[in-house]
Design a protein around this motif. Structure first.
Motif, mmCIF file in Angstrom:
data_model
loop_
_atom_site.group_PDB
_atom_site.id
_atom_site.type_symbol
_atom_site.label_atom_id
_atom_site.label_comp_id
_atom_site.label_asym_id
_atom_site.label_seq_id
_atom_site.Cartn_x
_atom_site.Cartn_y
_atom_site.Cartn_z
ATOM 1 N N GLU A 132 102.071 1.286 -24.342
ATOM 2 C CA GLU A 132 100.882 2.138 -24.311
ATOM 3 C C GLU A 132 99.960 1.664 -25.649
ATOM 4 O OE1 GLU A 132 101.196 5.621 -21.356
ATOM 5 O OE2 GLU A 132 101.503 6.059 -23.431
ATOM 6 N N VAL A 133 99.116 0.781 -25.454
ATOM 7 C CA VAL A 133 98.306 0.672 -26.751
ATOM 8 C C VAL A 133 97.060 1.803 -26.887
ATOM 9 C CG1 VAL A 133 96.460 -1.206 -27.986
ATOM 10 C CG2 VAL A 133 98.637 -1.737 -26.707
ATOM 11 N N LEU A 134 97.320 2.574 -27.875
ATOM 12 C CA LEU A 134 96.174 3.618 -27.883
ATOM 13 C C LEU A 134 95.042 3.552 -29.036
ATOM 14 C CD1 LEU A 134 99.007 6.567 -27.959
ATOM 15 C CD2 LEU A 134 97.974 5.507 -25.929
ATOM 16 N N PRO A 135 93.864 3.338 -28.480
ATOM 17 C CA PRO A 135 92.946 2.902 -29.516
ATOM 18 C C PRO A 135 92.751 4.336 -30.484
ATOM 19 C CG PRO A 135 92.064 2.835 -27.123
ATOM 20 C CD PRO A 135 93.310 3.520 -27.185
ATOM 21 N N PHE A 136 92.579 4.148 -31.745
ATOM 22 C CA PHE A 136 92.236 5.165 -32.548
ATOM 23 C C PHE A 136 90.912 5.629 -32.362
ATOM 24 C CE2 PHE A 136 89.587 5.478 -36.693
ATOM 25 C CZ PHE A 136 90.185 6.637 -36.809
ATOM 26 N N HIS A 137 91.095 7.046 -32.670
ATOM 27 C CA HIS A 137 90.147 8.028 -32.519
ATOM 28 C C HIS A 137 89.871 8.753 -33.621
ATOM 29 C CE1 HIS A 137 92.100 11.356 -31.046
ATOM 30 N NE2 HIS A 137 92.826 10.461 -30.174
ATOM 31 N N LYS A 138 88.940 9.759 -33.826
ATOM 32 C CA LYS A 138 88.494 10.829 -34.741
ATOM 33 C C LYS A 138 88.307 11.998 -34.288
ATOM 34 C CE LYS A 138 85.994 7.443 -37.764
ATOM 35 N NZ LYS A 138 85.081 7.226 -38.765
ATOM 36 N N MET A 139 89.034 12.232 -33.035
ATOM 37 C CA MET A 139 89.108 13.557 -32.570
ATOM 38 C C MET A 139 89.778 14.797 -33.507
ATOM 39 S SD MET A 139 89.991 12.570 -28.623
ATOM 40 C CE MET A 139 89.907 14.315 -28.167
ATOM 41 N N GLY A 140 90.501 14.363 -34.421
ATOM 42 C CA GLY A 140 91.172 15.328 -35.300
ATOM 43 C C GLY A 140 90.798 15.474 -36.621
ATOM 44 N N GLU A 141 89.582 14.683 -36.885
ATOM 45 C CA GLU A 141 88.880 14.680 -38.032
ATOM 46 C C GLU A 141 88.459 16.312 -38.628
ATOM 47 O OE1 GLU A 141 85.500 12.147 -40.785
ATOM 48 O OE2 GLU A 141 85.825 11.875 -38.704
ATOM 49 N N TYR A 142 88.166 16.873 -37.996
ATOM 50 C CA TYR A 142 87.500 18.065 -38.041
ATOM 51 C C TYR A 142 88.626 19.091 -38.559
ATOM 52 C CZ TYR A 142 89.232 20.241 -33.877
ATOM 53 O OH TYR A 142 89.970 20.826 -32.645
ATOM 54 N N LYS A 143 89.958 18.602 -37.977
ATOM 55 C CA LYS A 143 90.902 19.671 -38.283
ATOM 56 C C LYS A 143 91.284 19.351 -39.873
ATOM 57 C CE LYS A 143 93.166 20.059 -33.804
ATOM 58 N NZ LYS A 143 94.703 19.967 -33.079
ATOM 59 N N TRP A 144 91.301 18.132 -40.194
ATOM 60 C CA TRP A 144 91.631 17.855 -41.620
ATOM 61 C C TRP A 144 90.622 18.515 -42.501
ATOM 62 C CZ3 TRP A 144 95.169 13.813 -43.658
ATOM 63 C CH2 TRP A 144 95.794 13.106 -42.671
ATOM 64 N N GLU A 145 89.425 18.380 -42.143
ATOM 65 C CA GLU A 145 88.396 19.123 -43.110
ATOM 66 C C GLU A 145 88.484 20.234 -43.254
ATOM 67 O OE1 GLU A 145 84.768 17.685 -40.985
ATOM 68 O OE2 GLU A 145 84.709 15.619 -41.892
ATOM 69 N N ARG A 146 88.904 21.455 -42.129
ATOM 70 C CA ARG A 146 89.074 22.377 -42.051
ATOM 71 C C ARG A 146 90.443 23.104 -42.721
ATOM 72 N NH1 ARG A 146 90.511 24.660 -36.183
ATOM 73 N NH2 ARG A 146 92.611 24.043 -36.858
ATOM 74 N N LEU A 147 91.327 22.256 -42.902
ATOM 75 C CA LEU A 147 92.499 22.458 -43.548
ATOM 76 C C LEU A 147 92.544 22.170 -45.370
ATOM 77 C CD1 LEU A 147 94.975 21.197 -40.766
ATOM 78 C CD2 LEU A 147 94.863 23.482 -41.545
ATOM 79 N N ILE A 205 98.592 -9.567 -26.534
ATOM 80 C CA ILE A 205 99.800 -10.249 -27.549
ATOM 81 C C ILE A 205 101.152 -9.676 -26.560
ATOM 82 C CG2 ILE A 205 101.183 -9.776 -29.613
ATOM 83 C CD1 ILE A 205 98.158 -10.197 -30.919
ATOM 84 N N PHE A 206 101.159 -8.349 -26.495
ATOM 85 C CA PHE A 206 102.202 -7.865 -25.740
ATOM 86 C C PHE A 206 102.643 -8.338 -24.373
ATOM 87 C CE2 PHE A 206 101.397 -4.067 -28.844
ATOM 88 C CZ PHE A 206 102.431 -3.895 -29.116
ATOM 89 N N GLN A 207 101.675 -8.705 -23.665
ATOM 90 C CA GLN A 207 101.861 -9.623 -22.230
ATOM 91 C C GLN A 207 102.346 -10.822 -22.510
ATOM 92 O OE1 GLN A 207 97.786 -8.913 -20.687
ATOM 93 N NE2 GLN A 207 98.201 -6.868 -20.143
ATOM 94 N N GLU A 208 102.060 -11.584 -23.841
ATOM 95 C CA GLU A 208 102.349 -12.912 -23.950
ATOM 96 C C GLU A 208 104.064 -12.835 -24.001
ATOM 97 O OE1 GLU A 208 100.948 -14.505 -27.383
ATOM 98 O OE2 GLU A 208 98.698 -14.411 -26.721
ATOM 99 N N TYR A 209 104.615 -11.528 -24.460
ATOM 100 C CA TYR A 209 106.105 -11.454 -24.569
ATOM 101 C C TYR A 209 106.697 -10.785 -23.316
ATOM 102 C CZ TYR A 209 105.877 -12.889 -29.534
ATOM 103 O OH TYR A 209 105.671 -13.499 -30.524
ATOM 104 N N GLY A 210 105.836 -10.746 -22.413
ATOM 105 C CA GLY A 210 106.464 -10.370 -20.988
ATOM 106 C C GLY A 210 106.320 -8.858 -20.759
ATOM 107 N N MET A 211 105.705 -8.086 -21.650
ATOM 108 C CA MET A 211 105.629 -6.485 -21.732
ATOM 109 C C MET A 211 104.632 -6.121 -20.818
ATOM 110 S SD MET A 211 108.118 -5.940 -23.560
ATOM 111 C CE MET A 211 108.111 -4.413 -23.180
ATOM 112 N N LYS A 212 104.540 -5.021 -20.086
ATOM 113 C CA LYS A 212 103.362 -4.409 -19.317
ATOM 114 C C LYS A 212 102.850 -3.488 -20.525
ATOM 115 C CE LYS A 212 106.081 -4.155 -14.760
ATOM 116 N NZ LYS A 212 106.480 -3.271 -13.809
ATOM 117 N N ALA A 213 101.478 -3.996 -20.647
ATOM 118 C CA ALA A 213 100.717 -3.225 -21.537
ATOM 119 C C ALA A 213 99.471 -2.483 -21.083
ATOM 120 C CB ALA A 213 100.231 -3.980 -22.748
ATOM 121 N N TYR A 214 99.397 -1.064 -21.394
ATOM 122 C CA TYR A 214 98.225 -0.506 -20.786
ATOM 123 C C TYR A 214 97.545 0.290 -21.870
ATOM 124 C CZ TYR A 214 101.383 -0.568 -16.732
ATOM 125 O OH TYR A 214 102.027 -0.847 -15.471
#
Length: 256
Positions: A209-224, A247-256
């Motif tokens: 599973e290739v998980l795209p970076f997001h900033k959903m937790g940024e507010y928690k960092w600021e609060r803490l 790239i993962f698929q080139e190596y025969g992996m199922k990538a989502y």
């Protein structure tokens, strides 16, 4: 007699306690189907993009018993059964509380509930081995393959995670690899390709599973009051994600 009553008369009760951060009762992104997701308290990593920085400290959170969790989990069994779901224990780092988490998994397997462990793999193998007996699926988060990038992202060493991955392969434990794609940090082609090559050498990996970076937790960092070092990093674009998957698929992996 209810299902709960029948279980309680046949299964020894457990007063084992642990610390959790929170619970998501109908999760859909942490393993197959609809899942009861338990976020445990405490983590040895300090990931720059962590969306649960409030899980860091093991003494925070809420103390619960395994019995309390099992009683609540059973309320959602119809959703799990219908969707092919189960429970997932994540964090934080669940393997910081092996006795507590292992007992949750053991009790769930007795009830015929699918169990998934979401872990960084930064663990003592001796501690983890007995717990893994009650795990159906491991969601293994490998933050980077380049050791320097891994250290930069997590503040810890990569090698324990690779050793954990190799052990899971030895015991043929089903694994989903998770990789968070962060622009200008984990996205160098050599880093992705190195991880793809390593993962392709394992026989127990069902998907990546290739998980795209997001900033959903940024507010928690600021609060803490923590410094969020990725403030100026953009979310991973669809094109960047597609490149990584290829790239993962080139190596025969199922990538989502």
């Amino acid at each position: 007699m209810t299902i709960k009553d029948r279980v309680m008369t046949t299964t020894p009760q457990s007063s084992t306690k642990g610390k959790i951060h929170s619970i998501e009762t109908c999760g859909t992104v942490d393993g197959p189907g609809i899942r009861y997701v338990i976020f445990t308290q405490g983590c040895p990593l300090r990931c720059l993009y962590c969306h649960n920085p409030d899980c860091r400290h093991p003494n925070d959170g809420k103390e619960v018993t395994v019995d309390e969790l099992i009683a609540d989990i059973q309320k959602y069994r119809s959703y799990m059964n219908f969707s092919g779901g189960g429970i997932t224990v994540t964090g934080g780092e669940p393997l910081m509380q092996p006795k507590f988490v292992g007992e949750i998994f053991r009790r769930c397997q007795e009830l015929g509930i699918h169990t998934a462990l979401d872990t960084s793999g930064y663990v003592n193998l001796t501690t983890a081995k007995s717990l893994l007996e009650y795990v159906d699926l491991v969601l293994l988060d490998i933050k980077s393959f380049d050791p320097k990038i891994y250290q930069q992202v997590t503040s810890v060493s990569l090698e324990p995670t690779l050793n954990f991955a190799r052990y899971l392969n030895e015991i043929s434990k089903s694994v989903w690899i998770r990789f968070v794609l962060v622009p200008h940090l984990t996205d160098p082609p050599h880093n992705i390709r190195g991880l793809a090559k390593f993962v392709s050498s394992l026989n127990n990996v069902e998907r990546v599973e290739v998980l795209p970076f997001h900033k959903m937790g940024e507010y928690k960092w600021e609060r803490l009051g923590y410094e969020y070092q990725l403030k100026n990093i953009p979310p991973a674009s669809p094109e960047l994600v597609a490149t990584a998957k290829n790239i993962f698929q080139e190596y025969g992996m199922k990538a989502y």
